[in-house]
Design an enzyme around this catalytic site. Structure first.
Site, mmCIF file in Angstrom:
data_model
loop_
_atom_site.group_PDB
_atom_site.id
_atom_site.type_symbol
_atom_site.label_atom_id
_atom_site.label_comp_id
_atom_site.label_asym_id
_atom_site.label_seq_id
_atom_site.Cartn_x
_atom_site.Cartn_y
_atom_site.Cartn_z
ATOM 1 N N GLU A 120 23.052 33.231 44.523
ATOM 2 C CA GLU A 120 24.207 33.867 43.883
ATOM 3 C C GLU A 120 25.465 33.399 44.607
ATOM 4 O OE1 GLU A 120 24.576 38.151 43.984
ATOM 5 O OE2 GLU A 120 26.251 38.083 42.575
ATOM 6 N N ASP A 123 36.280 34.393 40.705
ATOM 7 C CA ASP A 123 37.745 34.453 40.625
ATOM 8 C C ASP A 123 38.210 33.415 39.594
ATOM 9 O OD1 ASP A 123 40.480 34.343 41.068
ATOM 10 O OD2 ASP A 123 40.249 34.857 43.194
ATOM 11 N N LYS A 135 46.514 30.815 38.007
ATOM 12 C CA LYS A 135 47.631 29.869 38.048
ATOM 13 C C LYS A 135 47.140 28.434 37.852
ATOM 14 C CE LYS A 135 50.579 32.702 40.932
ATOM 15 N NZ LYS A 135 51.167 32.893 42.256
ATOM 16 N N ASP A 180 34.792 38.127 32.781
ATOM 17 C CA ASP A 180 35.570 38.969 31.872
ATOM 18 C C ASP A 180 36.836 38.231 31.456
ATOM 19 O OD1 ASP A 180 36.310 39.355 34.749
ATOM 20 O OD2 ASP A 180 38.036 40.252 33.743
#
Lengths: 311, 119
Positions: A32, A107, A111, A143
């Protein structure tokens, strides 16, 4: 179990045996990337006790919590490592060694200039595929609609992968629960590697002698360093540079920096004994596997170039 | 990076030449390394509990001060484990300079070193 770079780059048992040293058994190995608080990792280790699970993250405080959770639950088929994922993929996993890779809520690096930090992108996909065994699966959950769309496009375009149903897992990570409470859409993809390299064995490591420095006094060592220090080894993806030189008796200690494209720079220490043998200093951390012998060979060549004429 | 600041005129090259006396009083120190410019001393340390190696770097600052810091990146350090060696090092430095003073340190509230930092 919480593993630091020294457990993975220096521990003799790990160097000799690979993951078997920390996760005994022959069950499938799963990874993971970005395990966070370890909800998913501990759930999987509990649900599949015959399999082995490795979680990667870089935040020590969180990893300590995960480690406590694994110990509390007696899950000795799972461990967590504090290491950059790109370095870990490249250096700690032979080809075809993983049954599954999980990338859950990575993450998205919103930007534009930071998109290159995403863990799933065109530059990292070949390495992810290399470490998967044929028939192994890459799982991606996000998400973030933009990241999910980019990931889907990348995975769909890869001829070595085919989409498979996302496994039915009852656990929810901390972020998944948070996003579900906010009615966000969660994108879940699972892709199976249809072909790939033959699984490779854990490689060996063969240091080689570099230079003869016996009878060097402080003046000769300084002369060597002044000549050697400006040199650096370069190849398309790496820079190898030396930052400092120390002397003790007839031995030298070099402090170096290895910078790779797309991953954190690693500081390492190399000791040169009076017979010219290069060894990693006890505190050091240096990539292993395919690159390690090559790097030491490059270093040996670099040192040869750094020896002034007549020394 | 964890460090401590000392008030002392001691120089790395002098300490390097006296290393054996440090080793005899504190066996955790295994080797000393002097930088090519003679401005930094690396003390190689073996912590017995995990047979773990550390480097402590000593470097002079301006104003007759010296900084000692732990060369460790990316991992949390168990300061309590380091304390006996740090104290042994301070005692040895004090033997070499009776006027030595510990100005401050960042090894955390649980590490008590003597002489205590000046308030």
């Amino acid at each position: 179990m919480l593993l630091y770079p020294r457990h993975l780059f220096l521990e003799p048992t790990f160097l000799a045996q690979g993951w078997q040293a920390w996760l005994p058994g022959d069950g499938p190995l799963n990874l993971e990337i970005g395990c966070g608080y370890g909800h998913f990792l501990s759930y999987m280790a509990r649900r599949f006790p015959e399999q082995r699970f490795i979680g990667l993250d870089i935040i020590n405080k969180i990893l300590l919590q995960v480690d406590r959770r694994l110990q509390r639950e007696g899950l000795d088929n799972a461990c967590v490592c504090k290491l950059d994922a790109v370095v870990a993929l490249r250096e700690l996993f032979p080809s075809g060694s993983l049954a599954n890779i999980y990338i859950l809520f990575p993450d998205p690096w919103f930007k534009e200039r930071r998109l290159k930090r995403r863990i799933l992108r065109s530059e990292t996909l070949p390495e992810l595929l290399r470490v998967l065994k044929p028939g192994g699966c890459l799982h991606f959950v996000s998400d973030d609609a933009d990241y999910a769309a980019d990931a889907l496009q990348l995975l769909e375009a890869c001829s070595h992968l085919k989409a498979v149903p996302f496994p039915d897992l009852e656990t929810r990570t901390k972020y998944e629960r948070k996003w579900l409470e906010q009615d966000k859409t969660i994108h879940r993809y699972a892709y199976q590697l249809v072909d790939g390299p033959e699984p490779a064995l854990w490689p060996g490591y063969d240091p080689r002698a570099a230079i003869l420095i016996k009878d060097w006094d402080a003046e000769k060592a300084l002369l060597f360093w002044q000549n050697f220090q400006p040199l650096k080894a370069l190849n398309p993806n790496q820079v190898l540079k030396f930052l400092a030189c120390y002397r003790s008796g007839e031995s030298l200690l070099l402090k170096g920096l290895l910078a790779d494209t797309g991953s954190l720079a690693l500081e390492f220490w190399v000791e040169i004994d009076p017979q010219g043998q290069l060894t990693l200093a006890p505190h050091s951390c240096l990539p292993r596997l395919q690159n390690r012998a090559r790097l030491l060979a490059e270093l040996a060549d670099l040192i040869q170039r750094g020896i002034p004429k007549g020394l | 990076m964890s460090h401590l600041i000392l008030q002392t005129p001691l120089q790395p090259s002098l300490l390097h030449s006296h290393f054996l006396s440090l080793q005899s009083s504190c066996s955790a120190f295994v080797k000393s390394w002097l930088s090519s410019d003679q401005q930094e001393l690396l003390l190689e340390l073996r912590l017995p509990q995990q047979s773990q190696h550390e480097y402590l770097a000593l470097r002079p600052l301006s104003g007759g001060q010296m900084i000692l810091h732990v060369l460790r990146e990316g991992e949390e350090l168990d300061y309590k484990q380091l304390q006996p060696a740090l104290q042994g090092l301070l005692d040895w430095l004090k033997e070499n300079d009776a006027q030595l003073a510990l100005l401050r340190h960042t090894f955390g509230q649980y590490v008590a070193l003597s002489p205590p930092p000046l308030s």
